[in-house]
Design a protein around this motif. Sequence first.
Motif, PDB file in Angstrom:
ATOM      1  N   ASN A  34      78.752 -12.647 -61.517  1.00 28.53           N
ATOM      2  CA  ASN A  34      78.723 -11.219 -61.836  1.00 28.53           C
ATOM      3  C   ASN A  34      77.293 -10.672 -61.973  1.00 28.53           C
ATOM      4  O   ASN A  34      77.059  -9.758 -62.755  1.00 28.53           O
ATOM      5  N   PHE A  35      76.335 -11.259 -61.242  1.00 27.89           N
ATOM      6  CA  PHE A  35      74.962 -10.758 -61.280  1.00 27.89           C
ATOM      7  C   PHE A  35      74.859  -9.462 -60.489  1.00 27.89           C
ATOM      8  O   PHE A  35      75.687  -9.186 -59.622  1.00 27.89           O
ATOM      9  N   ASP A  36      73.804  -8.681 -60.756  1.00 28.17           N
ATOM     10  CA  ASP A  36      73.595  -7.471 -59.969  1.00 28.17           C
ATOM     11  C   ASP A  36      72.869  -7.823 -58.668  1.00 28.17           C
ATOM     12  O   ASP A  36      72.600  -8.993 -58.377  1.00 28.17           O
ATOM     13  N   VAL A  37      72.567  -6.806 -57.874  1.00 27.63           N
ATOM     14  CA  VAL A  37      72.056  -7.056 -56.526  1.00 27.63           C
ATOM     15  C   VAL A  37      70.713  -7.795 -56.561  1.00 27.63           C
ATOM     16  O   VAL A  37      70.431  -8.626 -55.683  1.00 27.63           O
ATOM     17  N   PHE A  38      69.894  -7.569 -57.592  1.00 26.71           N
ATOM     18  CA  PHE A  38      68.629  -8.287 -57.667  1.00 26.71           C
ATOM     19  C   PHE A  38      68.857  -9.737 -58.063  1.00 26.71           C
ATOM     20  O   PHE A  38      68.177 -10.641 -57.570  1.00 26.71           O
ATOM     21  N   GLY A  39      69.826  -9.940 -58.930  1.00 26.90           N
ATOM     22  CA  GLY A  39      70.188 -11.303 -59.273  1.00 26.90           C
ATOM     23  C   GLY A  39      70.689 -12.063 -58.060  1.00 26.90           C
ATOM     24  O   GLY A  39      70.381 -13.249 -57.881  1.00 26.90           O
ATOM     25  N   PHE A  84      76.497  -9.081 -50.294  1.00 27.46           N
ATOM     26  CA  PHE A  84      76.658  -7.896 -51.138  1.00 27.46           C
ATOM     27  C   PHE A  84      77.772  -7.000 -50.606  1.00 27.46           C
ATOM     28  O   PHE A  84      78.627  -6.534 -51.364  1.00 27.46           O
ATOM     29  N   LEU A 144      69.526 -21.858 -62.873  1.00 27.15           N
ATOM     30  CA  LEU A 144      69.350 -20.423 -63.146  1.00 27.15           C
ATOM     31  C   LEU A 144      70.675 -19.758 -63.484  1.00 27.15           C
ATOM     32  O   LEU A 144      70.726 -18.821 -64.273  1.00 27.15           O
ATOM     33  N   ASN A 146      72.884 -21.094 -65.138  1.00 27.42           N
ATOM     34  CA  ASN A 146      73.301 -21.706 -66.393  1.00 27.42           C
ATOM     35  C   ASN A 146      74.572 -22.538 -66.237  1.00 27.42           C
ATOM     36  O   ASN A 146      75.486 -22.466 -67.053  1.00 27.42           O
TER      37      ASN A 146
ATOM     38  N   VAL B 139      62.243 -15.626 -67.348  1.00 30.67           N
ATOM     39  CA  VAL B 139      63.284 -16.477 -66.784  1.00 30.67           C
ATOM     40  C   VAL B 139      63.194 -17.880 -67.387  1.00 30.67           C
ATOM     41  O   VAL B 139      64.209 -18.462 -67.805  1.00 30.67           O
ATOM     42  N   VAL B 143      65.993 -19.932 -69.532  1.00 27.54           N
ATOM     43  CA  VAL B 143      66.476 -21.236 -69.092  1.00 27.54           C
ATOM     44  C   VAL B 143      66.314 -22.259 -70.226  1.00 27.54           C
ATOM     45  O   VAL B 143      67.232 -23.028 -70.528  1.00 27.54           O
ATOM     46  N   ASN B 146      68.784 -22.026 -72.828  1.00 29.12           N
ATOM     47  CA  ASN B 146      70.125 -22.292 -72.319  1.00 29.12           C
ATOM     48  C   ASN B 146      70.972 -21.024 -72.255  1.00 29.12           C
ATOM     49  O   ASN B 146      72.147 -21.022 -72.627  1.00 29.12           O
ATOM     50  N   GLU B 147      70.387 -19.937 -71.781  1.00 34.59           N
ATOM     51  CA  GLU B 147      71.125 -18.701 -71.570  1.00 34.59           C
ATOM     52  C   GLU B 147      70.981 -18.269 -70.110  1.00 34.59           C
ATOM     53  O   GLU B 147      70.030 -18.650 -69.431  1.00 34.59           O
ATOM     54  N   VAL B 148      71.924 -17.459 -69.650  1.00 32.40           N
ATOM     55  CA  VAL B 148      71.781 -16.872 -68.319  1.00 32.40           C
ATOM     56  C   VAL B 148      70.583 -15.931 -68.356  1.00 32.40           C
ATOM     57  O   VAL B 148      70.504 -15.068 -69.237  1.00 32.40           O
ATOM     58  N   PRO B 149      69.601 -16.097 -67.445  1.00 37.35           N
ATOM     59  CA  PRO B 149      68.416 -15.234 -67.468  1.00 37.35           C
ATOM     60  C   PRO B 149      68.809 -13.761 -67.490  1.00 37.35           C
ATOM     61  O   PRO B 149      69.601 -13.320 -66.660  1.00 37.35           O
ATOM     62  N   LEU B 151      67.197 -11.393 -66.609  1.00 33.52           N
ATOM     63  CA  LEU B 151      66.765 -10.768 -65.355  1.00 33.52           C
ATOM     64  C   LEU B 151      67.911 -10.642 -64.361  1.00 33.52           C
ATOM     65  O   LEU B 151      67.979  -9.688 -63.583  1.00 33.52           O
ATOM     66  N   LEU B 152      68.821 -11.615 -64.379  1.00 30.27           N
ATOM     67  CA  LEU B 152      69.863 -11.677 -63.352  1.00 30.27           C
ATOM     68  C   LEU B 152      71.131 -10.941 -63.745  1.00 30.27           C
ATOM     69  O   LEU B 152      71.974 -10.659 -62.902  1.00 30.27           O
ATOM     70  N   ARG B 153      71.276 -10.624 -65.025  1.00 33.21           N
ATOM     71  CA  ARG B 153      72.551 -10.069 -65.501  1.00 33.21           C
ATOM     72  C   ARG B 153      72.674  -8.591 -65.156  1.00 33.21           C
ATOM     73  O   ARG B 153      71.738  -7.820 -65.325  1.00 33.21           O
ATOM     74  N   TRP B 154      73.865  -8.208 -64.740  1.00 34.70           N
ATOM     75  CA  TRP B 154      74.062  -6.819 -64.337  1.00 34.70           C
ATOM     76  C   TRP B 154      74.092  -5.885 -65.549  1.00 34.70           C
ATOM     77  O   TRP B 154      73.839  -4.694 -65.411  1.00 34.70           O
ATOM     78  N   VAL B 161      63.051  -4.056 -60.921  1.00 29.57           N
ATOM     79  CA  VAL B 161      62.686  -2.938 -60.040  1.00 29.57           C
ATOM     80  C   VAL B 161      61.331  -2.328 -60.409  1.00 29.57           C
ATOM     81  O   VAL B 161      60.486  -2.132 -59.521  1.00 29.57           O
ATOM     82  N   ALA B 205      71.441  -1.916 -62.013  1.00 32.83           N
ATOM     83  CA  ALA B 205      71.557  -2.134 -60.572  1.00 32.83           C
ATOM     84  C   ALA B 205      73.017  -2.402 -60.235  1.00 32.83           C
ATOM     85  O   ALA B 205      73.778  -2.907 -61.071  1.00 32.83           O
ATOM     86  N   PRO B 206      73.430  -2.062 -59.017  1.00 35.63           N
ATOM     87  CA  PRO B 206      74.829  -2.278 -58.648  1.00 35.63           C
ATOM     88  C   PRO B 206      75.123  -3.761 -58.469  1.00 35.63           C
ATOM     89  O   PRO B 206      74.248  -4.569 -58.147  1.00 35.63           O
ATOM     90  N   ARG B 207      76.394  -4.083 -58.738  1.00 41.83           N
ATOM     91  CA  ARG B 207      76.856  -5.430 -58.394  1.00 41.83           C
ATOM     92  C   ARG B 207      77.476  -5.397 -57.004  1.00 41.83           C
ATOM     93  O   ARG B 207      77.557  -4.345 -56.380  1.00 41.83           O
TER      94      ARG B 207
END
Lengths: 219, 219, 219
Positions: A34-39, A84, A144, A146, B139, B143, B146-149, B151-154, B161, B205-207
């Motif tokens: 469920n990451f966004d487009v940059f993820g 995407f 990354l 997790n 990031v 790591v 032990n969490e999802v970065p 940066l990557l989460r929507w 950006v 950002a969009p998923r």
Amino acid sequence: MYEQLFTPTVQHTLDLVGIFVFAISGALLAVRKNFDVFGIAVLAEVTALGGGLFRDLVIGAVPPAAFTDLGYFVTPLFATALVFFLHPHVERLQTGVNVFDAAGLGLFCVAGTTKAYDYGLGLTASACLGLATAVGGGVLRDVLANEVPSLLRWDRDLYAVPAIVGATMVALCIRYEALTPLTTGLAVVTAFVLRLLALRFHWRAPRAWNRRSTVVEGD
Amino acid sequence: MYEQLFTPTVQHTLDLVGIFVFAISGALLAVRKNFDVFGIAVLAEVTALGGGLFRDLVIGAVPPAAFTDLGYFVTPLFATALVFFLHPHVERLQTGVNVFDAAGLGLFCVAGTTKAYDYGLGLTASACLGLATAVGGGVLRDVLANEVPSLLRWDRDLYAVPAIVGATMVALCIRYEALTPLTTGLAVVTAFVLRLLALRFHWRAPRAWNRRSTVVEGD
Amino acid sequence: MYEQLFTPTVQHTLDLVGIFVFAISGALLAVRKNFDVFGIAVLAEVTALGGGLFRDLVIGAVPPAAFTDLGYFVTPLFATALVFFLHPHVERLQTGVNVFDAAGLGLFCVAGTTKAYDYGLGLTASACLGLATAVGGGVLRDVLANEVPSLLRWDRDLYAVPAIVGATMVALCIRYEALTPLTTGLAVVTAFVLRLLALRFHWRAPRAWNRRSTVVEGD
């Protein structure tokens, strides 16, 4: 220069194919997480280029190919765009993705071994770096995201072994001065076919002695 | 030497400010994860220096600045001490931390891009390394915790950006030979303001396509 | 060359002992995580060689020792085989493993500091890299196993402090030109004994102020 056994154009095209399919696997995991487009783009880049980046840092090939060849950088972005917009269709093609990923595994373990040897490493170390080139990106992808790296999990079909076999074949060919385009191609195909067979017949590696009986339930 | 657009002292002070605020964010996460004082220090150091360390390894600037400039090493220890003794007060200042972190993001993406270009990388690769300098420490922090970065989460406000915009502005200025202290400062401010706006208006950002409708619940 | 304070053979044997015991700790965690035999080997290699690999990349000693010395590569495979076939017995020897691991900690923090100094780094940076050499492999092990690094957790006995003390002793000896085989050995033994005492008396580091009272329950 063992690295350039094929003509540069063929070699480069094969590299880009491997990068593309690894990027697809990273992008698909990012969508599932469920990451966004940059993820998605970050995971695609890391999966595609991480193994080679590690190898280049270890052998002292700086700046690494990932940062000098624009095609290496752009290809994962195409994979990102594809996933995407079309990811349900890409997921439905999982078998296709698996076949391409197996091809990437074969190509990268062979290319990584020859490049490491070109930079003066020993045969064992070169084979290890060939393996690391092939599987490193996937391990970084899982770290990354997790998750426990699927490379390490006992309940996944064999992934390291085909790469080890391919890298070892190349190292043996170098040792006995038999590295030709033909034997190189044979190593790629062997790793590729072994991985496909592992997927088809669900080959798995054993866990530690005494562990198999006690853990099947409960874990 | 594009890197030294400001006087060395100004540049160095800005670097230390960026390092300090990133270290604060690492230390605060360590407190939230219930780490001990050494865990706090490690996470502060890694968050503050990780991005630049990665960039320096890739461009071959060894030993990396993180290990040659004593101020770079000591600054995160001050942040550690501050958070260790005053963390409820620091957390209450979260808005202030966010503003400083946005400033660090702007400074690092610009400084990273110019340094990479100085070491001979192409414009695209330099911009990528500027981005990596700005976001890499965060990031690594996630790591290690032990969490999802994030940066990557929507579900986090835009972070990559603004750094991409700042790094791209610098790359374009280099391309058209328009890199001056003024345009450099403009790139820093643009990234900084974009990040603040993203925080203020919760820009995201969009998923992946088809994903947005199906996953809002359930995930 | 401070690195060769002992005769090369003694130094090399001590290195291999440290690598072996670190590999055992990696392999045991892999068994606990239910990895297959390749996962066990990967975790053994990473734990044993990861810290030194990081140090060598930072100081520019490429290719790193992990890839040039065949013994460094083969030793973790022996540890893998041992754990694979005998892991209940090895686990029962946990005290023995802890003692050896403490010895590895002492050896690596001292060897890492001297090697970094030999490559021209400052005293503080050298001591940091000595610490990183000693604890880096364990951090990588935990990250790959998708666990919070035990180095950072407050509920584990002191691990970083003995290595910091050992590395600092070496740095001070270099500073005052008092680095002899005797003082080097003293630093190793000090780190070793401190770690054993931490294990015996469950020494722990404090968490952030205000945190201790509120978090004991609930977390």
